[in-house]
Design a protein around this motif. Structure first.
Motif, short mmCIF file in Angstrom:
data_model
loop_
_atom_site.label_atom_id
_atom_site.label_comp_id
_atom_site.label_asym_id
_atom_site.label_seq_id
_atom_site.Cartn_x
_atom_site.Cartn_y
_atom_site.Cartn_z
N TYR A 362 0.61 -0.78 0.10
CA TYR A 362 0.21 -0.18 0.22
C TYR A 362 1.02 1.33 -0.02
CZ TYR A 362 -3.77 -2.91 0.59
OH TYR A 362 -5.33 -4.12 1.13
N GLN A 363 0.49 2.11 -0.45
CA GLN A 363 1.03 3.41 -1.18
C GLN A 363 1.83 3.83 0.43
OE1 GLN A 363 -0.32 7.42 -2.50
NE2 GLN A 363 1.30 6.66 -4.79
N ARG A 364 0.34 4.38 0.87
CA ARG A 364 0.75 4.57 2.24
C ARG A 364 1.58 4.16 3.51
NH1 ARG A 364 0.96 9.57 4.50
NH2 ARG A 364 0.06 10.01 6.81
N HIS A 365 1.49 3.15 3.00
CA HIS A 365 2.43 2.42 4.48
C HIS A 365 3.90 2.62 3.53
CE1 HIS A 365 2.21 -0.57 7.67
NE2 HIS A 365 2.55 -0.92 7.34
N GLN A 366 4.46 2.36 2.19
CA GLN A 366 5.55 2.73 2.09
C GLN A 366 6.19 4.80 2.80
OE1 GLN A 366 5.17 2.55 -2.49
NE2 GLN A 366 4.63 -0.29 -1.82
N ARG A 367 4.90 5.53 1.99
CA ARG A 367 5.45 6.94 2.76
C ARG A 367 5.43 6.66 4.08
NH1 ARG A 367 5.00 12.25 0.70
NH2 ARG A 367 4.49 11.70 -1.26
N ARG A 368 4.91 5.95 4.74
CA ARG A 368 5.32 6.19 6.35
C ARG A 368 6.45 5.13 6.56
NH1 ARG A 368 -0.23 3.09 9.06
NH2 ARG A 368 0.22 4.10 11.04
N LEU A 369 7.16 4.50 5.60
CA LEU A 369 8.15 3.12 5.65
C LEU A 369 9.07 3.82 5.31
CD1 LEU A 369 7.29 -0.10 7.02
CD2 LEU A 369 7.34 1.78 8.55
N LEU A 426 10.65 5.25 15.79
CA LEU A 426 9.57 4.28 16.62
C LEU A 426 8.12 4.73 16.77
CD1 LEU A 426 12.69 5.25 19.73
CD2 LEU A 426 11.94 3.63 18.25
N GLN A 427 7.61 5.75 16.64
CA GLN A 427 6.25 5.94 16.81
C GLN A 427 4.97 5.76 15.33
OE1 GLN A 427 4.36 6.81 19.44
NE2 GLN A 427 2.46 6.77 18.54
N GLU A 428 5.82 5.81 14.47
CA GLU A 428 5.11 5.63 13.05
C GLU A 428 5.14 4.17 12.80
OE1 GLU A 428 2.62 6.30 10.55
OE2 GLU A 428 3.88 8.42 11.48
N CYS A 429 6.23 3.53 13.67
CA CYS A 429 6.96 2.00 13.41
C CYS A 429 5.91 1.73 14.25
CB CYS A 429 8.47 1.80 13.91
SG CYS A 429 9.32 2.26 12.20
N PHE A 444 8.79 -1.63 20.54
CA PHE A 444 8.63 -0.53 20.17
C PHE A 444 8.05 0.39 21.55
CE2 PHE A 444 7.05 -2.48 16.18
CZ PHE A 444 8.47 -2.13 15.40
N THR A 445 7.24 0.14 22.10
CA THR A 445 6.57 1.12 23.84
C THR A 445 7.32 1.38 24.08
OG1 THR A 445 5.64 -0.83 24.60
CG2 THR A 445 4.26 0.63 22.94
N SER A 446 8.45 0.24 24.85
CA SER A 446 9.60 0.57 25.57
C SER A 446 10.76 1.69 25.01
CB SER A 446 10.25 -0.98 26.34
OG SER A 446 9.49 -1.79 26.37
N LEU A 447 10.96 1.46 23.96
CA LEU A 447 11.61 1.76 23.19
C LEU A 447 11.53 3.57 22.96
CD1 LEU A 447 13.31 -0.39 20.44
CD2 LEU A 447 14.66 0.19 21.95
N ARG A 448 10.14 3.64 22.87
CA ARG A 448 10.40 5.13 22.47
C ARG A 448 9.96 6.18 24.20
NH1 ARG A 448 7.02 9.16 22.72
NH2 ARG A 448 7.07 10.29 20.75
N ALA A 449 9.56 4.94 24.90
CA ALA A 449 9.53 5.54 26.58
C ALA A 449 11.10 5.80 27.15
CB ALA A 449 9.07 4.38 27.53
#
Length: 730
Positions: A362-369, A426-429, A444-449
């Motif tokens: 999906y294009q949006r997923h490509q934009r995100r990552l 981290l948030q987008e992933c 993700f949650t631990s790394l971002r915190a």
């Protein structure tokens, strides 16, 4: 699938990590099937991964091996007390591994390897950010302060204990009332000649030392930054070695508090310290840059108090350098997890009634990552440049005042850029992995915190960018200082006409396309490296020029009036510095392209660089249009061209993150182990068998469609019969 399962059971810490082999094999099969007739370039993952490891590749490999071992890794769900004790024990394990001496002198068992030390140290973030930061407090701050601010006597007296963890210590610089304003700390160190001692004192609560790692529980000593006063003169901030605890707790005159549970990094015992007329020997002054003799006379090899202050702080820049690198490493881990999952997770029947779509399509997923993969590569290449600059200064290979100023400015520009980007990545992933990304075991949650605080310690990001902007303004003023009056007059005229300075001539060049161009020509314009460089450079130059013009003469005004003018332009100053940091990333990426030997890999990485540069321009598109740098017609082609780049890079997304070089022992996320591919395969096989059954349930939509088709056929038949009847009757 059976032929792949012999790989299982190789990793000692999990029954699932080896599934990543299955997931990657499935992905390769999917990509090979899709690429049977294409002529797209192929990415050399191994060579690119080697380039990313950089100059200190072997130091990184050694540290990654350590970070991949279970005894160094975080155990999710531990209490704060358990986490603290685990991390403290891990520091002793690092000592046993011989992993902490690189930057120290050979006489201390080190190798004077400053770049390799930081490169290795930042890799520990993949094991546990608390381990990375606590190790940084012990050896990168506390130990390095003794090393770089002290003299041989101090080295021999304290460094052995600091290195072997007999003396866990704190770095007592920050105060509650003066977080980023170190020059204004209120703690005092007053020399008492009668006893040949310094008296350390905290005069009020806002002067308590705060947020100090190792201060809450484990620290036995601290390097304390205080205003040095002798013979009635305050010589500014200096560092002193102060014992704070023994086996029975705080020493007399010293108090403190544990900061307790935090939003992250709870393996570190942050706390507060305060001092009530605490006496220490005069020789505890770390006196490389300022000394007091027995009579109380102060001497320094640096006459200027301001230059002396910044020289002392400059020796500690490695904290910002290491945070920059750790933010890059955490971003790589997050993207490798999210992209691996995105190649296996399926959702919605977009192109088939039988098989759902891989969400990476999906294009949006490509934009995100994929866009954030590009950002991470830029961050990684820029960090390597910063690391080489740091090593040059600290090894003595290139240690001039100008080199140190450049290092300070570079670190102050890149640390905010990378730490803010890391939180965004981290948030987008996390979001890109849906609910699975919110489960703690998927990281993700631990790394971002844990990384959240990176944006405010070792210098608040906005304050650091303000320092960068001041350097840019200084350089700008010095450049004009050497120009003749005619040039300055022409500059003032252009400013008066509301046309910002533009040394590249880009304004006229960019606008020529407005009436005569085509979308194809516009795409060629945008992908041209010189165009990207000119646009990004002009963004910085113009912003600095506008701020300089607005602040002209402010330095000659009274303090309050000068401060008012500066404050009125503070946002623009910081935005100029932010743009400068982004330009540095782009320049580092572009320079790195020249070192890629394989033509296919260089082509793919050029697309990645273009994606990074163009998304920066897209982010500031309003600025470029308002300043006449891009026409509306050309601006409208930017988004579609970025989408085309994403489509080109889609087949290479997994290779791009695999080149980061982290194995399952570093990722430690269930969704990146291949378990999702197994689930999808199981679902597909079940549905295949169901469709093959003679009595398989029929989808209601199919039944409705079939009935409608039958009813339509009946109507057609009835009409045909009626028509035939009319003909017979006639």
């Amino acid at each position: 699938m059976a032929d792949l399962r012999h790989c299982r059971g190789q990793h000692p810490t999990s029954n699932h990590h080896d599934r990543s082999t299955i997931g990657k094999a499935l992905l390769v099969t999917q990509q090979n099937t899709a690429a049977t007739s294409r002529t797209e370039p192929h990415l050399d993952v191994a060579a690119l991964g080697e380039q990313l490891l950089g100059k200190w590749a072997e130091d990184r490999r050694v540290s990654r091996a350590i970070a991949g071992r279970a005894e160094f890794q975080r155990i999710e769900g531990q209490s704060m007390a358990e986490h603290r004790e685990r991390v403290l024990g891990q520091l002793s394990l690092l000592v046993e591994e011989g992993a902490i001496q690189r930057a120290f002198p050979e006489s201390m068992g080190g190798s004077n390897n400053h770049g390799g030390n930081i490169a290795a140290f930042e890799e520990l973030v993949t094991a546990d950010p608390s381990l990375q930061i606590k190790a940084g407090v012990q050896w990168g701050l506390f130990g390095s302060a003794v090393l770089h601010l002290g003299t041989q006597e101090h080295h021999e007296k304290w460094l052995p204990g600091i290195l072997n963890m007999e003396i866990p210590g704190a770095f007592a610089m920050t105060e509650i009332g003066h977080g980023s304003d170190v020059a204004s700390v209120a703690t005092t160190a007053t020399y008492i000649p009668e006893t040949d001692e310094f008296e350390i004192h905290t005069p009020f609560r806002a002067a308590w030392k705060e947020f100090l790692g190792n201060a809450g529980q484990h620290g036995h000593a601290a390097v304390v930054f205080a205003q040095l006063i002798t013979q009635g003169v305050n010589h500014g901030v200096h560092a002193l070695y102060v014992p704070i605890r023994d086996g029975n707790g705080f020493l007399p005159g010293i108090g403190g508090e544990d900061d307790g549970l935090k939003g992250g990094l709870n393996g570190i015992d942050n706390g507060r310290l305060h001092f009530d007329h605490v006496r220490i020997p005069r020789t505890n002054l770390l006196n490389r840059y300022g000394d007091v003799d027995a009579s109380g006379k102060y001497t320094s090899p640096i006459a200027s108090p301001g230059r002396r202050f910044f020289t002392m702080l400059g020796t500690l820049v490695q904290g910002r350098v290491s945070l920059d690198g750790a933010a890059v490493a955490a971003s790589k881990v997050a993207l490798q997890i999210a992209v691996t999952y995105a190649h296996q997770r399926r959702q919605f029947n977009a192109t088939s009634n039988i098989q759902e779509e891989v969400i990476m399509d999906y294009q949006r997923h490509q934009r995100r990552l994929i866009s954030r993969i590009a950002t991470t590569y830029a961050m990684s290449f820029a960090h390597e440049s910063l690391l080489e600059k740091f090593d040059g200064v600290f090894s003595g290979a290139s240690d001039t005042d100008e080199d140190r100023q450049d290092l300070e400015t570079l670190a102050a520009a890149l640390k905010p850029t990378s730490t803010w980007n890391a939180l965004d990545i981290l948030q987008e992933c996390r979001e890109a992995c849906g609910g699975a990304g919110f489960i703690t075991k998927n990281r993700f949650t631990s790394l971002r915190a844990d990384l959240d605080v990176y944006v405010t310690f070792e210098g608040d990001n906005n304050v650091l960018l303000q320092l960068v902007a001041k350097r840019l303004l200084t350089d700008y003023a010095q450049e004009f200082r050497h120009l003749d009056a005619g040039v300055l007059a022409r500059y003032v005229v252009r400013q008066a006409g509301n046309v910002a300075i533009n040394r590249s001539g880009l304004r006229q060049f960019a606008q020529t396309w407005a009436d005569t161009g085509s979308e194809k020509r516009s795409a060629n314009f945008l992908k041209d490296a010189e165009t990207q460089r000119n646009l990004l450079t002009d963004r910085v130059q113009t912003a600095v020029g506008e701020v300089a013009d607005a602040m002209r003469g402010a330095a000659k005004l009274q303090q309050a009036e000068g401060a008012r003018i500066f404050n009125e332009n503070q946002h623009e100053i910081i935005e100029a510095a932010r743009a400068h940091g982004e330009l540095l990333l782009w320049e580092s990426f572009t320079a790195a392209l020249e070192n890629i030997k394989d033509a296919d890999t260089r082509q793919i990485m050029t697309w990645v660089r273009d994606l990074f540069g163009l998304q920066l321009i897209e982010k500031d598109l309003a600025w470029y249009q308002m300043h006449g740098r891009l026409s509306s017609q050309r601006a409208r082609t930017l988004g579609p061209y970025i989408n085309r780049l994403l489509a080109r890079l889609r087949p290479h997304a997994q290779d791009l993150v695999d080149a980061f070089g982290y194995g399952p022992e570093h990722l430690r996320a269930d969704i990146a182990t291949g378990i999702e591919a197994e689930r999808q395969d199981e679902a597909a096989e079940y549905l295949r068998r169901q469709r093959a059954l003679p009595d398989a349930p029929m989808d209601e939509k199919v039944l409705v469609a079939r009935r409608k088709a039958e009813e339509k056929a009946q109507r057609h038949a009835a009409k045909a019969a009626a028509k035939k009847g009319r003909k017979v009757g006639a």
